[in-house]
Motif scaffolding. Structure first.
Motif, PDB file in Angstrom:
ATOM      1  N   ASN A   1      -8.917 -23.693  54.415  1.00 42.77           N
ATOM      2  CA  ASN A   1      -7.601 -23.060  54.517  1.00 42.77           C
ATOM      3  C   ASN A   1      -6.776 -23.628  55.672  1.00 42.77           C
ATOM      4  OD1 ASN A   1      -7.632 -21.434  52.297  1.00 42.77           O
ATOM      5  ND2 ASN A   1      -8.312 -19.596  53.356  1.00 42.77           N
ATOM      6  N   HIS A   2      -7.415 -24.469  56.499  1.00 45.05           N
ATOM      7  CA  HIS A   2      -6.668 -25.187  57.555  1.00 45.05           C
ATOM      8  C   HIS A   2      -7.045 -26.654  57.452  1.00 45.05           C
ATOM      9  CE1 HIS A   2      -5.272 -21.637  59.574  1.00 45.05           C
ATOM     10  NE2 HIS A   2      -6.467 -21.236  59.934  1.00 45.05           N
TER      11      HIS A   2
ATOM     12  N   LYS B   1       1.096 -20.056  43.126  1.00 45.82           N
ATOM     13  CA  LYS B   1       1.562 -19.628  44.452  1.00 45.82           C
ATOM     14  C   LYS B   1       1.216 -18.156  44.671  1.00 45.82           C
ATOM     15  CE  LYS B   1       5.929 -19.197  46.997  1.00 45.82           C
ATOM     16  NZ  LYS B   1       7.379 -19.397  46.857  1.00 45.82           N
ATOM     17  N   GLY B   2       0.359 -17.908  45.666  1.00 42.97           N
ATOM     18  CA  GLY B   2       0.051 -16.533  46.054  1.00 42.97           C
ATOM     19  C   GLY B   2       1.084 -16.133  47.100  1.00 42.97           C
TER      20      GLY B   2
ATOM     21  N   PHE C   1       5.801 -22.113  52.605  1.00 43.91           N
ATOM     22  CA  PHE C   1       5.869 -21.945  54.062  1.00 43.91           C
ATOM     23  C   PHE C   1       6.080 -23.286  54.772  1.00 43.91           C
ATOM     24  CE2 PHE C   1       3.616 -21.227  58.184  1.00 43.91           C
ATOM     25  CZ  PHE C   1       4.413 -20.192  58.666  1.00 43.91           C
TER      26      PHE C   1
ATOM     27  N   VAL D   1      -6.890 -18.632  37.501  1.00 48.72           N
ATOM     28  CA  VAL D   1      -5.898 -17.833  38.226  1.00 48.72           C
ATOM     29  C   VAL D   1      -6.480 -16.438  38.419  1.00 48.72           C
ATOM     30  CG1 VAL D   1      -3.532 -16.990  38.294  1.00 48.72           C
ATOM     31  CG2 VAL D   1      -4.083 -19.059  36.975  1.00 48.72           C
ATOM     32  N   VAL D   2      -6.724 -16.073  39.660  1.00 49.60           N
ATOM     33  CA  VAL D   2      -7.180 -14.710  39.940  1.00 49.60           C
ATOM     34  C   VAL D   2      -5.963 -13.795  39.824  1.00 49.60           C
ATOM     35  CG1 VAL D   2      -8.188 -13.164  41.651  1.00 49.60           C
ATOM     36  CG2 VAL D   2      -9.042 -15.503  41.434  1.00 49.60           C
TER      37      VAL D   2
ATOM     38  N   GLY E   1      -8.886 -22.130  44.780  1.00 52.89           N
ATOM     39  CA  GLY E   1      -8.310 -21.785  43.470  1.00 52.89           C
ATOM     40  C   GLY E   1      -8.794 -22.667  42.332  1.00 52.89           C
TER      41      GLY E   1
ATOM     42  N   LEU F   1      -5.868 -16.890  51.008  1.00 51.39           N
ATOM     43  CA  LEU F   1      -6.717 -16.621  52.170  1.00 51.39           C
ATOM     44  C   LEU F   1      -8.119 -16.212  51.712  1.00 51.39           C
ATOM     45  CD1 LEU F   1      -5.994 -15.111  55.519  1.00 51.39           C
ATOM     46  CD2 LEU F   1      -7.454 -13.707  54.090  1.00 51.39           C
TER      47      LEU F   1
ATOM     48  N   ILE G   1      -0.835 -24.639  54.236  1.00 53.19           N
ATOM     49  CA  ILE G   1      -0.150 -25.716  54.936  1.00 53.19           C
ATOM     50  C   ILE G   1      -0.277 -27.039  54.192  1.00 53.19           C
ATOM     51  CG2 ILE G   1      -0.235 -27.068  57.094  1.00 53.19           C
ATOM     52  CD1 ILE G   1       1.024 -24.235  57.274  1.00 53.19           C
TER      53      ILE G   1
ATOM     54  N   TYR H   1     -12.531 -25.896  57.865  1.00 54.82           N
ATOM     55  CA  TYR H   1     -12.127 -24.709  57.107  1.00 54.82           C
ATOM     56  C   TYR H   1     -11.046 -25.159  56.125  1.00 54.82           C
ATOM     57  CZ  TYR H   1     -10.309 -19.971  56.245  1.00 54.82           C
ATOM     58  OH  TYR H   1      -9.888 -18.797  55.649  1.00 54.82           O
TER      59      TYR H   1
ATOM     60  N   GLY I   1      -6.628 -11.796  57.416  1.00 47.64           N
ATOM     61  CA  GLY I   1      -6.242 -12.692  58.503  1.00 47.64           C
ATOM     62  C   GLY I   1      -5.406 -12.020  59.566  1.00 47.64           C
ATOM     63  N   VAL I   2      -4.949 -12.816  60.544  1.00 45.68           N
ATOM     64  CA  VAL I   2      -4.277 -12.253  61.718  1.00 45.68           C
ATOM     65  C   VAL I   2      -2.760 -12.404  61.679  1.00 45.68           C
ATOM     66  CG1 VAL I   2      -6.328 -12.696  63.122  1.00 45.68           C
ATOM     67  CG2 VAL I   2      -4.434 -14.318  63.200  1.00 45.68           C
TER      68      VAL I   2
ATOM     69  N   PHE J   1      -1.740 -27.992  60.251  1.00 43.55           N
ATOM     70  CA  PHE J   1      -2.867 -27.193  60.756  1.00 43.55           C
ATOM     71  C   PHE J   1      -4.163 -27.922  60.428  1.00 43.55           C
ATOM     72  CE2 PHE J   1      -1.171 -22.498  60.484  1.00 43.55           C
ATOM     73  CZ  PHE J   1      -0.028 -22.867  61.161  1.00 43.55           C
TER      74      PHE J   1
HETATM   75  C1  LIG Z   1       0.874 -18.703  59.868  1.00 42.37           C
HETATM   76  C2  LIG Z   1      -0.495 -18.768  59.227  1.00 42.37           C
HETATM   77  C3  LIG Z   1      -1.497 -17.951  59.679  1.00 42.37           C
HETATM   78  C4  LIG Z   1      -2.764 -17.993  59.089  1.00 42.37           C
HETATM   79  N1  LIG Z   1      -3.743 -17.168  59.560  1.00 42.37           N
HETATM   80  C5  LIG Z   1      -4.956 -17.179  58.971  1.00 42.37           C
HETATM   81  C6  LIG Z   1      -5.975 -16.276  59.388  1.00 42.37           C
HETATM   82  O1  LIG Z   1      -5.786 -15.471  60.284  1.00 42.37           O
HETATM   83  N2  LIG Z   1      -7.178 -16.331  58.771  1.00 42.37           N
HETATM   84  C7  LIG Z   1      -7.429 -17.208  57.764  1.00 42.37           C
HETATM   85  O2  LIG Z   1      -8.531 -17.209  57.233  1.00 42.37           O
HETATM   86  N3  LIG Z   1      -6.481 -18.074  57.345  1.00 42.37           N
HETATM   87  C8  LIG Z   1      -5.262 -18.074  57.918  1.00 42.37           C
HETATM   88  N4  LIG Z   1      -4.302 -18.932  57.487  1.00 42.37           N
HETATM   89  C9  LIG Z   1      -4.618 -19.885  56.434  1.00 42.37           C
HETATM   90  C10 LIG Z   1      -4.476 -19.200  55.091  1.00 42.37           C
HETATM   91  O3  LIG Z   1      -5.706 -18.589  54.774  1.00 42.37           O
HETATM   92  C11 LIG Z   1      -4.157 -20.232  53.998  1.00 42.37           C
HETATM   93  O4  LIG Z   1      -2.922 -20.822  54.303  1.00 42.37           O
HETATM   94  C12 LIG Z   1      -4.123 -19.592  52.620  1.00 42.37           C
HETATM   95  O5  LIG Z   1      -4.104 -20.619  51.673  1.00 42.37           O
HETATM   96  C13 LIG Z   1      -2.915 -18.708  52.448  1.00 42.37           C
HETATM   97  O6  LIG Z   1      -2.965 -17.985  51.250  1.00 42.37           O
HETATM   98  P1  LIG Z   1      -1.651 -17.868  50.349  1.00 42.37           P
HETATM   99  O7  LIG Z   1      -1.933 -17.020  49.186  1.00 42.37           O
HETATM  100  O8  LIG Z   1      -0.492 -17.537  51.208  1.00 42.37           O
HETATM  101  O9  LIG Z   1      -1.570 -19.386  49.922  1.00 42.37           O
HETATM  102  P2  LIG Z   1      -0.891 -20.193  48.764  1.00 42.37           P
HETATM  103  O10 LIG Z   1      -0.243 -21.341  49.469  1.00 42.37           O
HETATM  104  O11 LIG Z   1      -0.080 -19.388  47.862  1.00 42.37           O
HETATM  105  O12 LIG Z   1      -2.176 -20.685  47.971  1.00 42.37           O
HETATM  106  C14 LIG Z   1      -3.209 -21.415  48.583  1.00 42.37           C
HETATM  107  C15 LIG Z   1      -4.134 -22.012  47.541  1.00 42.37           C
HETATM  108  O13 LIG Z   1      -4.737 -20.969  46.791  1.00 42.37           O
HETATM  109  C16 LIG Z   1      -4.393 -21.089  45.426  1.00 42.37           C
HETATM  110  N5  LIG Z   1      -4.094 -19.766  44.899  1.00 42.37           N
HETATM  111  C17 LIG Z   1      -3.195 -18.882  45.380  1.00 42.37           C
HETATM  112  N6  LIG Z   1      -3.219 -17.764  44.651  1.00 42.37           N
HETATM  113  C18 LIG Z   1      -4.154 -17.950  43.690  1.00 42.37           C
HETATM  114  C19 LIG Z   1      -4.646 -17.149  42.638  1.00 42.37           C
HETATM  115  N7  LIG Z   1      -4.173 -15.941  42.425  1.00 42.37           N
HETATM  116  N8  LIG Z   1      -5.608 -17.652  41.843  1.00 42.37           N
HETATM  117  C20 LIG Z   1      -6.099 -18.878  42.043  1.00 42.37           C
HETATM  118  N9  LIG Z   1      -5.668 -19.686  43.028  1.00 42.37           N
HETATM  119  C21 LIG Z   1      -4.711 -19.225  43.851  1.00 42.37           C
HETATM  120  C22 LIG Z   1      -3.162 -21.970  45.409  1.00 42.37           C
HETATM  121  O14 LIG Z   1      -3.015 -22.632  44.196  1.00 42.37           O
HETATM  122  C23 LIG Z   1      -3.434 -22.917  46.526  1.00 42.37           C
HETATM  123  O15 LIG Z   1      -4.299 -23.920  46.109  1.00 42.37           O
HETATM  124  C24 LIG Z   1      -3.025 -18.897  58.049  1.00 42.37           C
HETATM  125  C25 LIG Z   1      -2.003 -19.735  57.595  1.00 42.37           C
HETATM  126  C26 LIG Z   1      -0.747 -19.671  58.170  1.00 42.37           C
HETATM  127  C27 LIG Z   1       0.339 -20.586  57.688  1.00 42.37           C
END
Ligand SMILES: Cc1cc2nc3c(=O)[nH]c(=O)nc-3n(C[C@H](O)[C@H](O)[C@H](O)COP(=O)(O)OP(=O)(O)OC[C@H]3O[C@@H](n4cnc5c(N)ncnc54)[C@H](O)[C@@H]3O)c2cc1C
Length: 482
Positions: free
Chosen positions: A436-437, A82-83, A45, A208-209, A204, A152, A88, A434, A142-143, A336
């Motif tokens: 995730n941000h 990559k999930g 992304f 790997v989940v 993570g 997430l 970010i 947080y 999430g939203v 973020f």
């Molecule tokens: C536009 C936008 C909106 C968002 N809104 C919210 C929201 O409303 N609420 C909120 O809480 N967060 C929100 N986020 C943040 C979001 O939670 C994180 O970006 C989260 O990491 C996204 O998950 P993903 O699977 O897409 O991430 P990825 O980028 O695929 O992975 C994130 C991390 O998790 C690890 N991972 C992924 N899959 C696995 C797996 N299966 N096993 C082990 N490790 C794994 C990856 O290696 C990496 O370290 C938002 C982000 C964006 C960009």
């Protein structure tokens, strides 16, 4: 022979025979540079990161995840997972290593009787919402519906049901996980309870989940979306009134204040285009007449310029903050950042709103948003030690989400974002953010002890037990205990 980046950052030689042996045991596709699918798959992304893995595996099932993890561990190779690819900080990509792209694993299986949902790890939120809503159910996530369930959830998971049902991790009943020794473990409160505890907030780090088992809840199909929008010059007084209102609000209402410039999109009436606003967004899951009555006060503060409040399907609410395509030019570069605080007074609000007003002009092309999440209800009631997440004693989460298009502004915009958060740090709860941000990759280094608080040492012990070589390091990395 090919070279793959190793865990100690040097290249590891993999002979042709070893590579062929590895690939012959897989059912899945392996992608190398030079094909379109490789280019698509390596993309995440946040386009700030333009990394090229040596190879990409797109597993269709658990067996190939297991084989890939065993191969990476045996040769001590760098591996990224990559999930949904939405992180970010760029953790779902790597330069020169192996990328496990889970995008083909998007199965969602709802059991309407138990209201439990098994979700494969490559699933995006909109698929989960769609499948669960068919049974009048929802899993708290999430939203923004194109985010990945996996990242997430592993980092926490805030959304429109946080007040009523807690974080995504608070609704996780079990998961299946491949650990660094290549074992496939089913984890829950009764099985590998330490690992189950750690993945609920520890990102993570532990393996790997492959799938998650969630408890879903009856939601909708229609809910009340709360959407009064106020002029930015009234932001401070509106947000103080919102803060006071939320102290007594029902937990059926989860509310998030968004400060942003309205894009010139048909999604909004014309008179709002290019205006800076504060929107007191929220979702009330109760009966609609009563819900409307309960949020009435939020819709009548001084400075109201528009009200998007309406009853709408839960799935539509989950997509409300998307699809604002303006000439299809979308920002691709993001920064973020977030922080938890209990202090939402005039001082911090002034700093925060001034921050929004003075945002670098370059970012205005995108959809810059500053966000305040009000944290109440079930989220606050889960004990701090019940999950790895920590940070339960907090009333608000503040976020700044900068987005832009032109790579020439990367350094300036990131530096600007960091300076803002340096100023805001004075108001934070023990430096907690947080994960995730968490900015871009280097940001969280040194911050993890405060992020996890008293859970940190336990997390390091569990990391040592399940991933002593720190194979899973492309994340907010918790070092194994010494
Ligand atoms: C536009 C936008 C909106 C968002 N809104 C919210 C929201 O409303 N609420 C909120 O809480 N967060 C929100 N986020 C943040 C979001 O939670 C994180 O970006 C989260 O990491 C996204 O998950 P993903 O699977 O897409 O991430 P990825 O980028 O695929 O992975 C994130 C991390 O998790 C690890 N991972 C992924 N899959 C696995 C797996 N299966 N096993 C082990 N490790 C794994 C990856 O290696 C990496 O370290 C938002 C982000 C964006 C960009």
């Amino acid at each position: 022979m090919i070279q793959i980046k190793g865990l100690n950052d040097t290249d590891v030689d993999i002979s042709e025979a070893e590579r062929q042996q590895f690939e012959s045991t897989l059912n899945s596709e392996v992608l190398y540079e030079g094909c379109d699918e490789y280019e698509q798959s390596r993309q995440i992304f946040n386009h700030i990161f333009d990394r090229k893995p040596a190879l990409i595996v797109k597993p269709t099932g658990v067996a190939d995840i297991q084989t890939t993890v065993q191969f990476a561990a045996a040769h001590r190779l760098l591996i990224a997972i990559k999930g949904g690819g939405h992180n970010i900080a760029g953790h779902a990509s790597c330069e020169g290593g192996i990328l496990l792209d889970l995008c083909l694993m998007q199965g969602v299986y709802v059991d309407p009787k138990t209201q439990q949902v098994r979700v494969e790890a490559g699933t995006l939120l909109h698929k989960l919402d769609h499948e669960t809503q068919a049974f009048g159910l929802a899993v708290p996530t999430g939203v923004v519906s194109v985010t990945g369930v996996a990242g997430l959830t592993l980092g926490g998971g805030f959304g429109w049901l946080t007040g009523k049902h807690g974080l995504s991790i608070d609704n996780l009943l079990a998961a299946q996980i491949v650990t660094s020794d290549g074992k496939v473990l089913n984890v829950s409160k009764n099985n590998h309870a330490d690992l189950f505890w750690a993945i609920r907030g520890g990102s993570g780090n532990f393996g790997v989940v492959t799938s998650f088992l969630f408890q879903a809840h009856p939601v909708g199909p229609e809910v009340l979306f709360c959407g009064p929008m106020y002029a930015i010059d009234k932001a401070e007084s509106v947000l103080l009134k919102w803060r006071d209102f939320m102290t007594h609000a029902s937990r059926d209402l989860t509310s998030v204040a968004f400060i942003y410039r309205v894009p010139p999109s048909t999604h909004f009436p014309k008179h709002l285009h290019n205006q800076d606003v504060v929107m007191l967004a929220g979702v009330h899951t109760g009966e609609s007449k009563e819900a409307k009555k309960q949020i009435e006060a939020l819709r009548h503060f001084d400075g109201l310029i528009h009200d998007a409040t309406s009853i709408m399907p839960f799935e539509a609410v989950q997509q409300w903050f998307e699809g604002w395509d303006v000439d299809k030019i979308q920002p691709q570069r993001f920064y973020f950042k977030s922080m938890f605080t209990n202090q939402l007074d005039q001082n911090i609000l002034k700093e925060f709103i001034d921050g929004f007003r003075l945002r670098p002009l370059a970012t205005c092309q995108g959809n810059v948003s500053f966000v305040i999440q009000c944290l109440r209800g079930v989220y606050r009631e889960v004990p701090e030690e019940a999950t790895a997440f920590g940070s339960r004693d907090t009333d608000f989460m503040l976020e700044s989400n900068l987005a832009w298009i032109d790579a020439n502004f990367d350094d300036a915009n990131i530096a600007w974002g960091r300076a803002l958060w340096d100023r805001l740090a004075a108001y934070s709860n023990n430096n907690r953010i947080y994960l995730n941000h968490s900015g871009v990759e280097e940001d969280h280094v040194g911050q993890l002890p405060s992020v996890f608080g008293k859970n940190y040492d336990k997390l390091r012990q569990i990391k040592k037990k399940y991933d002593p070589m720190n194979l899973f390091r492309k994340n907010a990395n918790i070092p194994p205990a010494d």
